[in-house]
Design a protein around this motif. Sequence first.
Motif, PDB file in Angstrom:
ATOM      1  N   ALA A  70       0.821  -1.224   0.000  1.00  0.00           N
ATOM      2  CA  ALA A  70       0.000   0.000   0.000  1.00  0.00           C
ATOM      3  C   ALA A  70       0.849   1.264   0.000  1.00  0.00           C
ATOM      4  O   ALA A  70       1.858   1.352   0.693  1.00  0.00           O
ATOM      5  N   ASP A  71       0.404   2.234  -0.783  1.00  0.00           N
ATOM      6  CA  ASP A  71       0.995   3.579  -0.745  1.00  0.00           C
ATOM      7  C   ASP A  71       0.284   4.429   0.302  1.00  0.00           C
ATOM      8  O   ASP A  71       0.883   5.300   0.911  1.00  0.00           O
ATOM      9  N   LYS A  72      -1.019   4.175   0.451  1.00  0.00           N
ATOM     10  CA  LYS A  72      -1.835   4.938   1.407  1.00  0.00           C
ATOM     11  C   LYS A  72      -2.625   3.945   2.245  1.00  0.00           C
ATOM     12  O   LYS A  72      -3.241   3.025   1.707  1.00  0.00           O
ATOM     13  N   LEU A  73      -2.589   4.123   3.565  1.00  0.00           N
ATOM     14  CA  LEU A  73      -3.402   3.329   4.481  1.00  0.00           C
ATOM     15  C   LEU A  73      -4.514   4.211   5.018  1.00  0.00           C
ATOM     16  O   LEU A  73      -4.276   5.375   5.381  1.00  0.00           O
ATOM     17  N   VAL A  74      -5.718   3.663   5.049  1.00  0.00           N
ATOM     18  CA  VAL A  74      -6.870   4.373   5.603  1.00  0.00           C
ATOM     19  C   VAL A  74      -7.362   3.562   6.790  1.00  0.00           C
ATOM     20  O   VAL A  74      -7.594   2.362   6.673  1.00  0.00           O
ATOM     21  N   PHE A  75      -7.494   4.211   7.924  1.00  0.00           N
ATOM     22  CA  PHE A  75      -7.983   3.565   9.135  1.00  0.00           C
ATOM     23  C   PHE A  75      -9.395   4.080   9.410  1.00  0.00           C
ATOM     24  O   PHE A  75      -9.602   5.287   9.509  1.00  0.00           O
ATOM     25  N   VAL A  76     -10.354   3.169   9.523  1.00  0.00           N
ATOM     26  CA  VAL A  76     -11.744   3.533   9.779  1.00  0.00           C
ATOM     27  C   VAL A  76     -12.142   2.912  11.115  1.00  0.00           C
ATOM     28  O   VAL A  76     -12.087   1.682  11.263  1.00  0.00           O
ATOM     29  N   TYR A  77     -12.546   3.754  12.081  1.00  0.00           N
ATOM     30  CA  TYR A  77     -12.787   3.245  13.437  1.00  0.00           C
ATOM     31  C   TYR A  77     -13.587   4.240  14.267  1.00  0.00           C
ATOM     32  O   TYR A  77     -13.582   5.441  13.991  1.00  0.00           O
ATOM     33  N   PRO A  78     -14.246   3.750  15.295  1.00  0.00           N
ATOM     34  CA  PRO A  78     -14.884   4.648  16.254  1.00  0.00           C
ATOM     35  C   PRO A  78     -13.855   5.101  17.290  1.00  0.00           C
ATOM     36  O   PRO A  78     -12.823   4.448  17.470  1.00  0.00           O
ATOM     37  N   ILE A  79     -14.154   6.207  17.940  1.00  0.00           N
ATOM     38  CA  ILE A  79     -13.339   6.628  19.078  1.00  0.00           C
ATOM     39  C   ILE A  79     -14.109   6.242  20.334  1.00  0.00           C
ATOM     40  O   ILE A  79     -15.226   6.703  20.560  1.00  0.00           O
ATOM     41  N   TRP A  80     -13.517   5.349  21.106  1.00  0.00           N
ATOM     42  CA  TRP A  80     -14.096   4.892  22.367  1.00  0.00           C
ATOM     43  C   TRP A  80     -13.140   5.284  23.482  1.00  0.00           C
ATOM     44  O   TRP A  80     -11.942   5.013  23.405  1.00  0.00           O
ATOM     45  N   TRP A  81     -13.642   5.923  24.513  1.00  0.00           N
ATOM     46  CA  TRP A  81     -12.818   6.370  25.639  1.00  0.00           C
ATOM     47  C   TRP A  81     -11.647   7.244  25.169  1.00  0.00           C
ATOM     48  O   TRP A  81     -10.530   7.151  25.669  1.00  0.00           O
ATOM     49  N   GLY A  82     -11.914   8.068  24.174  1.00  0.00           N
ATOM     50  CA  GLY A  82     -10.919   9.030  23.712  1.00  0.00           C
ATOM     51  C   GLY A  82      -9.814   8.465  22.848  1.00  0.00           C
ATOM     52  O   GLY A  82      -8.848   9.160  22.556  1.00  0.00           O
ATOM     53  N   ARG A  83      -9.971   7.211  22.400  1.00  0.00           N
ATOM     54  CA  ARG A  83      -8.912   6.608  21.588  1.00  0.00           C
ATOM     55  C   ARG A  83      -9.513   5.546  20.667  1.00  0.00           C
ATOM     56  O   ARG A  83     -10.655   5.151  20.832  1.00  0.00           O
ATOM     57  N   PRO A  84      -8.728   5.072  19.688  1.00  0.00           N
ATOM     58  CA  PRO A  84      -9.225   4.004  18.817  1.00  0.00           C
ATOM     59  C   PRO A  84      -9.498   2.738  19.616  1.00  0.00           C
ATOM     60  O   PRO A  84      -8.960   2.550  20.711  1.00  0.00           O
ATOM     61  N   PRO A  85     -10.315   1.824  19.069  1.00  0.00           N
ATOM     62  CA  PRO A  85     -10.614   0.584  19.785  1.00  0.00           C
ATOM     63  C   PRO A  85      -9.387  -0.304  19.964  1.00  0.00           C
ATOM     64  O   PRO A  85      -8.424  -0.227  19.201  1.00  0.00           O
ATOM     65  N   ALA A  86      -9.450  -1.160  20.971  1.00  0.00           N
ATOM     66  CA  ALA A  86      -8.339  -2.063  21.275  1.00  0.00           C
ATOM     67  C   ALA A  86      -7.982  -2.936  20.073  1.00  0.00           C
ATOM     68  O   ALA A  86      -6.815  -3.287  19.891  1.00  0.00           O
ATOM     69  N   MET A  87      -8.960  -3.283  19.254  1.00  0.00           N
ATOM     70  CA  MET A  87      -8.685  -4.094  18.068  1.00  0.00           C
ATOM     71  C   MET A  87      -7.670  -3.405  17.164  1.00  0.00           C
ATOM     72  O   MET A  87      -6.699  -4.021  16.710  1.00  0.00           O
ATOM     73  N   LEU A  88      -7.863  -2.118  16.904  1.00  0.00           N
ATOM     74  CA  LEU A  88      -6.940  -1.394  16.031  1.00  0.00           C
ATOM     75  C   LEU A  88      -5.586  -1.192  16.712  1.00  0.00           C
ATOM     76  O   LEU A  88      -4.535  -1.381  16.094  1.00  0.00           O
ATOM     77  N   LEU A  89      -5.602  -0.820  17.978  1.00  0.00           N
ATOM     78  CA  LEU A  89      -4.335  -0.617  18.679  1.00  0.00           C
ATOM     79  C   LEU A  89      -3.563  -1.926  18.801  1.00  0.00           C
ATOM     80  O   LEU A  89      -2.331  -1.941  18.693  1.00  0.00           O
ATOM     81  N   GLY A  90      -4.265  -3.040  19.001  1.00  0.00           N
ATOM     82  CA  GLY A  90      -3.601  -4.335  19.047  1.00  0.00           C
ATOM     83  C   GLY A  90      -3.007  -4.712  17.696  1.00  0.00           C
ATOM     84  O   GLY A  90      -1.928  -5.309  17.616  1.00  0.00           O
ATOM     85  N   PHE A  91      -3.703  -4.366  16.613  1.00  0.00           N
ATOM     86  CA  PHE A  91      -3.169  -4.594  15.264  1.00  0.00           C
ATOM     87  C   PHE A  91      -1.856  -3.828  15.106  1.00  0.00           C
ATOM     88  O   PHE A  91      -0.854  -4.375  14.634  1.00  0.00           O
ATOM     89  N   ILE A  92      -1.855  -2.572  15.519  1.00  0.00           N
ATOM     90  CA  ILE A  92      -0.643  -1.759  15.415  1.00  0.00           C
ATOM     91  C   ILE A  92       0.453  -2.320  16.323  1.00  0.00           C
ATOM     92  O   ILE A  92       1.619  -2.409  15.925  1.00  0.00           O
TER      93      ILE A  92
END
Length: 195
Positions: free
Chosen positions: A77-99
Motif C-alpha cells: 500500500a501507498d496509502k493506508l486508511v484507518f476507519v474506526y470509532p473513538i471509544w474512551w478518547g482513543r481508537p478501539p483495542a482491536m486497532l491498537l492491538g493490530f498496530i
Amino acid sequence: MKLLVIYAHPNHRSLNYAFLQEIVRGSEENEAFEEVEVLDLYAEAFDPVLVFNEEKRRRDMHADPELEGYREQIKRADKLVFVYPIWWGRPPAMLLGFIDRMFASGFAYRDNGKLLPEGLLKGKTAVCVSTMKGPAGYMLLWLYNAHKTLMRKALLRYVGFGKVKFFEFGSMESPRGKQKEKLAKVYRYFRTTTA
C-alpha cells in the motif's frame, strides 16, 4: 497508487461501515488508485493480543509467520486508511492491538542509536476516519487532541509515514449529526484525491 483500508468496527450495520463503503466507492471511481484492498479486522478475527514468551520473542516479531499476509498488505500500500470509532478518547483495542503486533522493530522501524528510530514505512501516507458520540470539540478542548497526537506522532510518523489526514466526526449518534453530509465529504475526498 495502492490503497489499503483497515476497518476496525464490529458492526457492519454501523455508520463506520457506511464510511467504509463510501471510501471504497470513491476510491474505485478515482483513476489515481490502481488497487483498493479492505482489511476488516473483526471479520478476519484478527487476534490483537500481543504475546511474548519462550516461543514468541519480541525480537522475532517482524518475522512472525502468522502475520506475513498482513505485512505484505502494508508493504504493497501507498496509502493506508484507518476507519474506526473513538471509544474512551482513543481508537478501539482491536486497532491498537493490530498496530502493536504489526509495527514491529525490523518491519516498521529500526533502532539507529538516535533519539527517534528510522521509520521503515517511509513514503506511505495515511487517512484516519473516526466517529464519536460526543461533539467534535470534545477531543480538542477536553483531551487536548490526544487522539490525533497518538495516531499522527506516536504511531504513524514514528514508523516513517508522511502526511496523515484526519476526518474526525463528532455527534454521530445525534439526529442533527449531519451524517449524510459527512459521508458525502469522505466520498468526495477519495473520489478526487491524487496524493
